[in-house]
Design an enzyme around this catalytic site. Structure first.
Site, short mmCIF file in Angstrom:
data_model
loop_
_atom_site.label_atom_id
_atom_site.label_comp_id
_atom_site.label_asym_id
_atom_site.label_seq_id
_atom_site.Cartn_x
_atom_site.Cartn_y
_atom_site.Cartn_z
N HIS A 41 0.82 -1.18 -0.08
CA HIS A 41 -0.03 -0.06 0.18
C HIS A 41 0.84 1.40 0.36
CE1 HIS A 41 -2.94 -3.00 1.52
NE2 HIS A 41 -3.65 -2.56 0.56
N CYS A 49 4.82 12.29 -7.53
CA CYS A 49 4.19 13.13 -8.64
C CYS A 49 3.24 12.47 -9.40
CB CYS A 49 5.02 14.07 -9.29
SG CYS A 49 4.31 14.92 -10.52
N CYS A 52 4.64 13.25 -13.52
CA CYS A 52 5.59 12.64 -13.94
C CYS A 52 6.15 11.25 -13.35
CB CYS A 52 6.95 13.34 -13.88
SG CYS A 52 7.57 13.98 -12.28
N CYS A 109 8.12 18.66 -12.51
CA CYS A 109 7.22 18.90 -13.99
C CYS A 109 6.12 19.89 -13.51
CB CYS A 109 6.67 17.74 -14.18
SG CYS A 109 5.58 16.96 -13.21
N GLY A 146 0.83 -8.50 12.00
CA GLY A 146 0.26 -7.42 12.25
C GLY A 146 -0.90 -6.81 11.13
N SER A 148 -5.16 -7.20 9.76
CA SER A 148 -6.27 -7.70 10.16
C SER A 148 -6.91 -8.28 8.81
CB SER A 148 -7.43 -6.72 10.60
OG SER A 148 -7.61 -5.81 9.77
N ARG A 173 -3.02 -9.46 16.59
CA ARG A 173 -3.83 -9.44 17.88
C ARG A 173 -5.16 -9.36 17.55
NH1 ARG A 173 -0.66 -6.77 22.79
NH2 ARG A 173 1.15 -6.97 21.98
N GLY A 174 -6.10 -10.13 17.60
CA GLY A 174 -7.46 -10.19 17.26
C GLY A 174 -7.46 -10.97 15.97
#
Length: 201
Positions: A41, A49, A52, A109, A146, A148, A173-174
Site C-alpha cells: 500500500h 508526483c 511525472c 514538472c 500485524g 487484520s 492481535r485479534g
C-alpha cells in the site's frame, strides 16, 4: 523483522535484490525463505508526483511547505499526535486557516504531489500486484504480521497462497479475515513474536 532477516530467514524483496543473501562466511541463506519488504500500500514517508511519477522524501516536502507557509505548525512530540483531535491516523490534519495555505507542485514538472500510499477507493498499482503474486508464488511460507486483512488487496494473497498449498502463518492481535485458511495462527503482537523468534534463532 530486521533481526530475523539478518539471520537469513527473511529475504527482502525489491527490484534491487533478486537472489538470496549470502553471509560473510559464504554460506547461502537457508532453503526455507520468507519474503519481506514489499510495500503493497505504499509508504507514507514518500511523495509521488501524479504527473511525472517522480518520488521524493516526505521530509523534503515538509521543509518546503514550512518555508512556503511560515505560520505552519506541523510538528508534534512523539506520543502526542494520537491525543490531538486535529490530527488523523492517515496523516491528515484539521487546518483552520486553509485559504492562505500554499500547496507546492512537483519540482521537476509542476505536477500534483500526493503521499505514496494507496488511499481507500484507489487500486494498488497493477505492477505491484503482479510482483506480490510472484513473491507469494516463490515463497515457501507466507507470513502475515500485524494485519487484520480487512481489505481484499492483502487478503487475496493469503487466499492465493492457501489455494496453492503453501502454509500461511498469521500473527495479529485479534481476528483476521484470513484465519480460516491459516496453517498457524498466533493471537499476539508482532513485536513480541518476531523479537522472540529472532532471539531464538
Amino acid at each position: 523483522m530486521a533481526g530475523v532477516h539478518l539471520r537469513g530467514f527473511f529475504r527482502r524483496v525489491d527490484t534491487r535484490v533478486g537472489d538470496p543473501q549470502v553471509g560473510a562466511d559464504g554460506a547461502a541463506a537457508p532453503v526455507l525463505e520468507f519474503h519481506l519488504g514489499l510495500d503493497l500500500h505504499g509508504r507514507i514517508d514518500r511523495v509521488i508526483c501524479l504527473g511525472c511519477g517522480t518520488m521524493s522524501a516526505r521530509t523534503g516536502l515538509q521543509r518546503r511547505l514550512e518555508e512556503a507557509n511560515p505560520g505552519l505548525e506541523g510538528r508534534e512530540a512523539a506520543g502526542r499526535a494520537e491525543l490531538d483531535d486535529r490530527l488523523r491516523p492517515d496523516g491528515d490534519a484539521v487546518v483552520e486557516q486553509w485559504s492562505d495555505f500554499v500547496v507546492l507542485p512537483c519540482e521537476r514538472c509542476g505536477g500534483v504531489l500526493k503521499p505514496d500510499v494507496v488511499f481507500f477507493g484507489e487500486s494498488v498499482p497493477a505492477a505491484r500486484v503482479a510482483e506480490s503474486y510472484a513473491v507469494v508464488d516463490d515463497a515457501d511460507v507466507l507470513v502475515v504480521a500485524g494485519s487484520s486483512l480487512t481489505v481484499m488487496s492483502g487478503l487475496r494473497f493469503v487466499r492465493h497462497a492457501a489455494r496453492s498449498g503453501k502454509p500461511v502463518a498469521i500473527v495479529n492481535r485479534g481476528a483476521t479475515r484470513g484465519d480460516d485458511v491459516a496453517t498457524v495462527r498466533l493471537d499476539a503482537g508482532t513485536s513480541e513474536v518476531l523479537s522472540g523468534l529472532a532471539a531464538n534463532l
